[in-house]
Design an enzyme around this catalytic site. Structure first.
Site, PDB file in Angstrom:
ATOM      1  N   LYS A 114      -3.060  21.133  -5.205  1.00 16.62           N
ATOM      2  CA  LYS A 114      -1.496  20.673  -4.748  1.00 16.62           C
ATOM      3  C   LYS A 114      -2.209  18.800  -5.897  1.00 16.62           C
ATOM      4  CE  LYS A 114      -0.442  16.403  -1.347  1.00 16.62           C
ATOM      5  NZ  LYS A 114      -0.288  15.520  -2.079  1.00 16.62           N
ATOM      6  N   TYR A 128       0.397  -1.164   0.135  1.00 11.37           N
ATOM      7  CA  TYR A 128      -0.264  -0.321  -0.450  1.00 11.37           C
ATOM      8  C   TYR A 128       1.220   1.268  -0.307  1.00 11.37           C
ATOM      9  CZ  TYR A 128      -2.972   3.155   1.713  1.00 11.37           C
ATOM     10  OH  TYR A 128      -3.902   5.087   1.989  1.00 11.37           O
ATOM     11  N   SER A 169       3.098  18.270  -7.564  1.00 10.40           N
ATOM     12  CA  SER A 169       2.559  16.691  -7.397  1.00 10.40           C
ATOM     13  C   SER A 169       2.414  16.116  -8.676  1.00 10.40           C
ATOM     14  CB  SER A 169       2.526  16.585  -6.214  1.00 10.40           C
ATOM     15  OG  SER A 169       1.897  15.413  -5.386  1.00 10.40           O
ATOM     16  N   THR A 189      -6.367  18.289  -3.559  1.00  8.45           N
ATOM     17  CA  THR A 189      -5.723  17.348  -4.275  1.00  8.45           C
ATOM     18  C   THR A 189      -6.510  17.611  -5.557  1.00  8.45           C
ATOM     19  OG1 THR A 189      -5.301  16.201  -2.548  1.00  8.45           O
ATOM     20  CG2 THR A 189      -5.122  15.601  -4.461  1.00  8.45           C
ATOM     21  N   SER A 234      -4.177  14.249   6.082  1.00 10.36           N
ATOM     22  CA  SER A 234      -4.823  13.868   4.690  1.00 10.36           C
ATOM     23  C   SER A 234      -6.314  13.882   5.496  1.00 10.36           C
ATOM     24  CB  SER A 234      -4.598  12.340   4.473  1.00 10.36           C
ATOM     25  OG  SER A 234      -5.594  11.828   4.253  1.00 10.36           O
TER      26      SER A 234
HETATM   27  C1  LIG Z   1       0.118   5.460   1.677  1.00  6.97           C
HETATM   28  C2  LIG Z   1      -0.472   7.364   0.779  1.00  6.97           C
HETATM   29  C3  LIG Z   1      -0.946   7.584   1.159  1.00  6.97           C
HETATM   30  C4  LIG Z   1      -1.581   9.104   0.753  1.00  6.97           C
HETATM   31  N1  LIG Z   1      -2.520   9.701   0.727  1.00  6.97           N
HETATM   32  C5  LIG Z   1      -2.845  10.532   0.316  1.00  6.97           C
HETATM   33  C6  LIG Z   1      -3.908  11.369   0.942  1.00  6.97           C
HETATM   34  O1  LIG Z   1      -4.709  10.977   1.636  1.00  6.97           O
HETATM   35  N2  LIG Z   1      -3.911  12.974   0.184  1.00  6.97           N
HETATM   36  C7  LIG Z   1      -3.097  12.938  -1.087  1.00  6.97           C
HETATM   37  O2  LIG Z   1      -3.281  13.852  -1.604  1.00  6.97           O
HETATM   38  N3  LIG Z   1      -1.890  12.585  -1.159  1.00  6.97           N
HETATM   39  C8  LIG Z   1      -1.864  10.943  -0.528  1.00  6.97           C
HETATM   40  N4  LIG Z   1      -0.464  10.774  -0.445  1.00  6.97           N
HETATM   41  C9  LIG Z   1       0.478  10.973  -1.672  1.00  6.97           C
HETATM   42  C10 LIG Z   1       1.335  12.396  -0.640  1.00  6.97           C
HETATM   43  O3  LIG Z   1       0.722  13.461   0.110  1.00  6.97           O
HETATM   44  C11 LIG Z   1       2.823  12.853  -1.735  1.00  6.97           C
HETATM   45  O4  LIG Z   1       1.972  13.786  -2.680  1.00  6.97           O
HETATM   46  C12 LIG Z   1       3.842  11.840  -2.328  1.00  6.97           C
HETATM   47  O5  LIG Z   1       3.608  11.424  -1.127  1.00  6.97           O
HETATM   48  C13 LIG Z   1       4.567  12.237  -2.372  1.00  6.97           C
HETATM   49  O6  LIG Z   1       5.620  11.048  -2.580  1.00  6.97           O
HETATM   50  P1  LIG Z   1       6.470  10.474  -2.105  1.00  6.97           P
HETATM   51  O7  LIG Z   1       5.995   9.759  -0.903  1.00  6.97           O
HETATM   52  O8  LIG Z   1       7.626  10.146  -3.082  1.00  6.97           O
HETATM   53  O9  LIG Z   1       7.362  11.568  -1.072  1.00  6.97           O
HETATM   54  C14 LIG Z   1      -0.270   9.614  -0.200  1.00  6.97           C
HETATM   55  C15 LIG Z   1       1.141   9.468  -0.249  1.00  6.97           C
HETATM   56  C16 LIG Z   1       1.069   7.563   0.063  1.00  6.97           C
HETATM   57  C17 LIG Z   1       2.815   6.552  -0.088  1.00  6.97           C
END
Ligand SMILES: Cc1cc2nc3c(=O)[nH]c(=O)nc-3n(C[C@H](O)[C@H](O)[C@H](O)COP(=O)(O)O)c2cc1C
Length: 384
Positions: free
Chosen positions: A251, A27, A273, A174, A116
């Protein structure tokens, strides 16, 4: 005494991922499709080499960074380091401390956490910390609330009112998720994923003291909820502006065109992002998208970046290419899985110390000294 076995985020990743079950590991680790964007977000950094300058006074290194401006109600938000924790859902999969542990770590190090929307939708038994509990644990460090826009505007307005009341100062909409990306391991593991990941439960938000008719009504509303994929610039930003006095950040921007539109429509800031490669595989790595976005924004609003940041030198390279601040997503989950709040503090401290050393060795005494002239593209003989 042996040195701490965790000297880098790569050490932390290896040790943390070995401790969690396969479903949790997949995950976190995997993204959409073949994970090409997950990998390229990180490898994009290594196309840039550092150009160290010498004989500059680097006896003190100042990493303080402005994140949000002051308002009538609150002072400017300044972080001790240009590194924040990107929003990710369900921190209790990593550790019982959950989001509150992450927030307390951000506060201890003087960083910033994006929370989140998953904090609203969790369910027992491993329910998420509420947005209020996360804010209480992290204080001023917890300023950004991430929002997915669902199709029930009354509910969305309630969410915004609730988090604003809790002290959040910016909503991080987002915008890269009109549909959920094809995350193959999530599809395969769906039957084993915890229940709270399969159903979005807005029940707590809609209240519990309803009569039988209202209960039915509530069930219907929840049943018909989905992410609103009809959003357009002209409508959503004015709606948010009219609904909340928090700052409005977007974002999930990956192109100069959308960055220019964000500025034109009055966004207060943007985060470059691609959701850590979890949405559209084969899209441009965020570091590669950054220069055109910085050029389009022309300094009118802050430009933040996330995706693949794993070393202090990565933070440095993103700042050199024009980012004002960077966020890390997965590394916070590794830290939390390794040792709860302390593990997240360790992760942030490693990045901070690596950045500090990198600044010292490249002759940059403060963040404003970091510029494109600090970099060279691999294979090119010219500085940028
Ligand atoms: C397990 C997981 C859950 C995530 N959940 C959300 C979320 O709920 N909302 C959101 O905007 N981004 C979510 N993201 C994206 C992160 O905010 C972020 O953009 C991303 O993890 C950045 O990349 P990195 O993991 O390589 O640092 C999630 C990322 C992961 C790995």
């Amino acid at each position: 005494m042996d040195p701490n076995p965790i000297q880098t985020l790569a050490d932390l990743e290896r040790i943390a991922l070995a401790r969690v079950d396969k479903v949790t590991r997949e995950y976190w680790v995997h993204g959409a499709g073949e994970n090409i964007t997950v990998r390229e977000n990180a490898s994009a950094f290594d196309r840039y080499r550092l150009r160290p300058r010498v004989l500059k006074d680097v006896s003190t290194i100042d990493m303080t960074t402005s994140v949000l401006p002051s308002t009538d109600a609150s002072p400017a938000l300044v972080a001790n380091l240009p590194i924040g924790i990107a929003p990710s859902g369900w921190h209790k999969m990593a550790h019982v401390d959950g989001e509150a542990g992450t927030a307390a770590a951000a506060k201890a190090v003087g960083s910033v956490m994006g929370v989140s929307m998953g904090t609203i939708v969790g369910e027992a038994p491993r329910e998420c910390c509420s947005p209020e509990a996360v804010r209480d644990a992290g204080g001023e460090s917890v300023a950004f609330f991430q929002l997915y826009m669902f199709n029930d505007r009354i509910l969305m307005a309630d969410v915004l009112r609730r988090v604003e009341k809790a002290g959040y100062r910016a909503v991080l909409l987002t915008v890269d998720t009109p549909y959920v990306g094809k995350r193959i391991s999530e599809i395969r593991n769906r039957p084993q994923l915890p229940n709270f990941l399969t159903t979005i439960n807005f029940g707590t938000l809609l209240g519990t003291n309803h009569g039988p008719d209202e209960k039915e009504e509530k069930k219907k509303r929840i049943g018909s909820l989905h992410i609103d994929n009809s959003l357009v610039w002209e409508e959503i930003i004015p709606w948010l502006r009219a609904t909340t006095s928090m700052q409005i950040w977007l974002k999930g921007i990956s192109t100069a065109e959308d960055a220019a539109l964000a500025v034109a429509h009055g966004a207060d800031g943007i985060v470059v992002s691609n959701h850590g490669g979890r949405q559209l595989d084969l899209c441009v790595p965020t570091l590669d998208a950054l220069p055109e976005i910085v050029a389009a924004v022309k300094g009118k609003v802050p430009v933040h970046l996330d995706g693949g940041v794993r070393r202090g030198e990565d933070v440095f390279r993103a700042l050199a290419l024009g980012a004002d601040f960077v966020w890390v997503g997965r590394p916070a989950l590794w830290g939390l899985a390794y040792d709860g709040q302390r593990g997240v503090e360790l992760m942030l401290t490693i990045l901070r110390e690596e950045l500090k050393l990198c600044m010292g060795l490249t002759g940059c005494a403060s963040i404003k000294d970091i510029s494109p002239a600090c970099l060279r593209l691999v294979g090119s003989t010219a500085k940028l």
